[in-house]
Design a protein around this motif. Structure first.
Motif, PDB file in Angstrom:
ATOM      1  N   GLN A  54       0.800  -1.222   0.000  1.00 36.03           N
ATOM      2  CA  GLN A  54       0.000   0.000   0.000  1.00 36.03           C
ATOM      3  C   GLN A  54       0.838   1.280   0.000  1.00 36.03           C
ATOM      4  O   GLN A  54       0.369   2.318  -0.437  1.00 36.03           O
ATOM      5  CB  GLN A  54      -0.989   0.000   1.146  1.00 36.03           C
ATOM      6  CG  GLN A  54      -0.382   0.005   2.521  1.00 36.03           C
ATOM      7  CD  GLN A  54      -1.462  -0.135   3.582  1.00 36.03           C
ATOM      8  OE1 GLN A  54      -2.623   0.195   3.342  1.00 36.03           O
ATOM      9  NE2 GLN A  54      -1.089  -0.616   4.743  1.00 36.03           N
ATOM     10  N   GLY A  55       2.066   1.212   0.438  1.00 35.89           N
ATOM     11  CA  GLY A  55       2.926   2.394   0.424  1.00 35.89           C
ATOM     12  C   GLY A  55       3.632   2.627  -0.900  1.00 35.89           C
ATOM     13  O   GLY A  55       4.325   3.630  -1.080  1.00 35.89           O
ATOM     14  N   LEU A  56       3.472   1.718  -1.849  1.00 34.17           N
ATOM     15  CA  LEU A  56       4.131   1.819  -3.143  1.00 34.17           C
ATOM     16  C   LEU A  56       3.273   2.661  -4.084  1.00 34.17           C
ATOM     17  O   LEU A  56       2.214   2.230  -4.542  1.00 34.17           O
ATOM     18  CB  LEU A  56       4.360   0.423  -3.728  1.00 34.17           C
ATOM     19  CG  LEU A  56       5.088   0.337  -5.055  1.00 34.17           C
ATOM     20  CD1 LEU A  56       6.486   0.954  -4.964  1.00 34.17           C
ATOM     21  CD2 LEU A  56       5.189  -1.108  -5.485  1.00 34.17           C
ATOM     22  N   LYS A  57       3.730   3.869  -4.365  1.00 34.60           N
ATOM     23  CA  LYS A  57       2.945   4.784  -5.200  1.00 34.60           C
ATOM     24  C   LYS A  57       2.858   4.280  -6.634  1.00 34.60           C
ATOM     25  O   LYS A  57       3.815   3.779  -7.196  1.00 34.60           O
ATOM     26  CB  LYS A  57       3.567   6.178  -5.183  1.00 34.60           C
ATOM     27  CG  LYS A  57       3.461   6.835  -3.843  1.00 34.60           C
ATOM     28  CD  LYS A  57       3.943   8.260  -3.894  1.00 34.60           C
ATOM     29  CE  LYS A  57       3.861   8.815  -2.492  1.00 34.60           C
ATOM     30  NZ  LYS A  57       3.445  10.173  -2.461  1.00 34.60           N
ATOM     31  N   GLY A  58       1.662   4.417  -7.186  1.00 36.99           N
ATOM     32  CA  GLY A  58       1.443   4.058  -8.584  1.00 36.99           C
ATOM     33  C   GLY A  58       1.285   2.569  -8.834  1.00 36.99           C
ATOM     34  O   GLY A  58       1.344   2.127  -9.974  1.00 36.99           O
ATOM     35  N   PHE A  59       1.034   1.789  -7.782  1.00 35.13           N
ATOM     36  CA  PHE A  59       0.899   0.338  -7.950  1.00 35.13           C
ATOM     37  C   PHE A  59      -0.523  -0.032  -8.331  1.00 35.13           C
ATOM     38  O   PHE A  59      -1.485   0.399  -7.706  1.00 35.13           O
ATOM     39  CB  PHE A  59       1.291  -0.384  -6.656  1.00 35.13           C
ATOM     40  CG  PHE A  59       1.140  -1.882  -6.739  1.00 35.13           C
ATOM     41  CD1 PHE A  59       1.915  -2.616  -7.615  1.00 35.13           C
ATOM     42  CD2 PHE A  59       0.219  -2.541  -5.947  1.00 35.13           C
ATOM     43  CE1 PHE A  59       1.778  -3.996  -7.701  1.00 35.13           C
ATOM     44  CE2 PHE A  59       0.076  -3.914  -6.022  1.00 35.13           C
ATOM     45  CZ  PHE A  59       0.860  -4.640  -6.901  1.00 35.13           C
ATOM     46  N   SER A  60      -0.658  -0.843  -9.374  1.00 36.43           N
ATOM     47  CA  SER A  60      -1.950  -1.351  -9.820  1.00 36.43           C
ATOM     48  C   SER A  60      -1.847  -2.878  -9.897  1.00 36.43           C
ATOM     49  O   SER A  60      -1.176  -3.424 -10.770  1.00 36.43           O
ATOM     50  CB  SER A  60      -2.297  -0.775 -11.198  1.00 36.43           C
ATOM     51  OG  SER A  60      -3.559  -1.222 -11.607  1.00 36.43           O
ATOM     52  N   PRO A  61      -2.486  -3.596  -8.966  1.00 36.79           N
ATOM     53  CA  PRO A  61      -2.324  -5.047  -8.885  1.00 36.79           C
ATOM     54  C   PRO A  61      -2.963  -5.825 -10.038  1.00 36.79           C
ATOM     55  O   PRO A  61      -3.977  -5.410 -10.588  1.00 36.79           O
ATOM     56  CB  PRO A  61      -2.999  -5.428  -7.573  1.00 36.79           C
ATOM     57  CG  PRO A  61      -3.648  -4.228  -7.046  1.00 36.79           C
ATOM     58  CD  PRO A  61      -3.333  -3.072  -7.909  1.00 36.79           C
ATOM     59  N   VAL A  62      -2.322  -6.958 -10.336  1.00 35.27           N
ATOM     60  CA  VAL A  62      -2.829  -7.914 -11.320  1.00 35.27           C
ATOM     61  C   VAL A  62      -2.626  -9.302 -10.726  1.00 35.27           C
ATOM     62  O   VAL A  62      -1.560  -9.605 -10.191  1.00 35.27           O
ATOM     63  CB  VAL A  62      -2.056  -7.820 -12.657  1.00 35.27           C
ATOM     64  CG1 VAL A  62      -2.481  -8.932 -13.613  1.00 35.27           C
ATOM     65  CG2 VAL A  62      -2.222  -6.463 -13.294  1.00 35.27           C
ATOM     66  N   GLY A  82       6.045   4.586 -11.680  1.00 28.98           N
ATOM     67  CA  GLY A  82       6.987   5.303 -10.830  1.00 28.98           C
ATOM     68  C   GLY A  82       8.252   4.488 -10.618  1.00 28.98           C
ATOM     69  O   GLY A  82       8.420   3.416 -11.192  1.00 28.98           O
ATOM     70  N   ARG A  83       9.097   4.992  -9.758  1.00 25.37           N
ATOM     71  CA  ARG A  83      10.368   4.326  -9.479  1.00 25.37           C
ATOM     72  C   ARG A  83      10.168   3.219  -8.450  1.00 25.37           C
ATOM     73  O   ARG A  83       9.418   3.383  -7.498  1.00 25.37           O
ATOM     74  CB  ARG A  83      11.373   5.346  -8.969  1.00 25.37           C
ATOM     75  CG  ARG A  83      11.715   6.400 -10.006  1.00 25.37           C
ATOM     76  CD  ARG A  83      12.647   7.412  -9.433  1.00 25.37           C
ATOM     77  NE  ARG A  83      13.837   6.747  -8.913  1.00 25.37           N
ATOM     78  CZ  ARG A  83      15.084   7.061  -9.208  1.00 25.37           C
ATOM     79  NH1 ARG A  83      15.300   8.065 -10.013  1.00 25.37           N
ATOM     80  NH2 ARG A  83      16.088   6.420  -8.685  1.00 25.37           N
ATOM     81  N   PHE A  84      10.878   2.116  -8.668  1.00 27.75           N
ATOM     82  CA  PHE A  84      10.803   1.012  -7.725  1.00 27.75           C
ATOM     83  C   PHE A  84      12.001   0.103  -7.934  1.00 27.75           C
ATOM     84  O   PHE A  84      12.662   0.157  -8.966  1.00 27.75           O
ATOM     85  CB  PHE A  84       9.494   0.224  -7.904  1.00 27.75           C
ATOM     86  CG  PHE A  84       9.376  -0.477  -9.237  1.00 27.75           C
ATOM     87  CD1 PHE A  84       9.697  -1.822  -9.353  1.00 27.75           C
ATOM     88  CD2 PHE A  84       8.949   0.198 -10.372  1.00 27.75           C
ATOM     89  CE1 PHE A  84       9.582  -2.472 -10.574  1.00 27.75           C
ATOM     90  CE2 PHE A  84       8.842  -0.440 -11.593  1.00 27.75           C
ATOM     91  CZ  PHE A  84       9.160  -1.780 -11.701  1.00 27.75           C
ATOM     92  N   VAL A  85      12.255  -0.730  -6.938  1.00 38.53           N
ATOM     93  CA  VAL A  85      13.323  -1.725  -7.031  1.00 38.53           C
ATOM     94  C   VAL A  85      12.639  -3.075  -7.229  1.00 38.53           C
ATOM     95  O   VAL A  85      12.004  -3.599  -6.310  1.00 38.53           O
ATOM     96  CB  VAL A  85      14.201  -1.724  -5.762  1.00 38.53           C
ATOM     97  CG1 VAL A  85      15.260  -2.804  -5.834  1.00 38.53           C
ATOM     98  CG2 VAL A  85      14.814  -0.346  -5.544  1.00 38.53           C
ATOM     99  N   ARG A  86      12.770  -3.611  -8.432  1.00 38.65           N
ATOM    100  CA  ARG A  86      12.051  -4.826  -8.815  1.00 38.65           C
ATOM    101  C   ARG A  86      12.261  -5.962  -7.817  1.00 38.65           C
ATOM    102  O   ARG A  86      11.301  -6.585  -7.354  1.00 38.65           O
ATOM    103  CB  ARG A  86      12.473  -5.293 -10.201  1.00 38.65           C
ATOM    104  CG  ARG A  86      11.768  -6.589 -10.636  1.00 38.65           C
ATOM    105  CD  ARG A  86      12.253  -7.095 -11.994  1.00 38.65           C
ATOM    106  NE  ARG A  86      12.289  -6.072 -13.001  1.00 38.65           N
ATOM    107  CZ  ARG A  86      11.240  -5.674 -13.723  1.00 38.65           C
ATOM    108  NH1 ARG A  86      10.071  -6.246 -13.533  1.00 38.65           N
ATOM    109  NH2 ARG A  86      11.365  -4.727 -14.621  1.00 38.65           N
TER     110      ARG A  86
END
Length: 117
Positions: A54-62, A82-86
């Protein structure tokens, strides 16, 4: 959020649950579960994944659930604007998928719902 806001696509033995028709997996983790209701499992996995990220901005679950040989093959992940570490995000998803208490809850709930319908 109501289930009505989620797009469910069923093609053969594969059910895909996503925010919209476009499905993109920037991150993904995999697991298998005993056969149960695909839609119920997909919704529960999506809910737990959403809570974990929930704290990960721009996340859209699949969540994709494929029935094969008496098992459910699950791919959980999603799109991230957005930016993230895969590796970090995939580790969080995999830990959520591997949690024995969650797995038992998903299967029990899906089997109960399947018998009731």
């Amino acid at each position: 959020m109501s289930r009505a806001r989620w797009h469910i696509q069923s093609e053969g033995e594969t059910l895909t649950l996503a925010r919209g028709k476009r499905v993109r997996l920037d991150v993904a983790a995999h697991t298998q579960l005993p056969d149960a209701g695909r839609a119920r499992i997909a919704h529960q996995v999506r809910q737990d994944m959403w809570r974990a990220l929930q704290g990960l901005k721009g996340f859209s679950p699949v969540v994709q659930v494929r029935r094969e040989a008496g098992q459910l093959h699950i791919v959980a992940g999603g799109e991230i604007a957005g930016r993230f570490v895969r590796a970090k995000v995939e580790d969080i998803i995999q830990a959520m998928l591997d949690n024995p208490a969650r797995r038992a809850r998903w299967v029990n709930s899906a089997r109960t719902a399947r018998r009731a319908s």
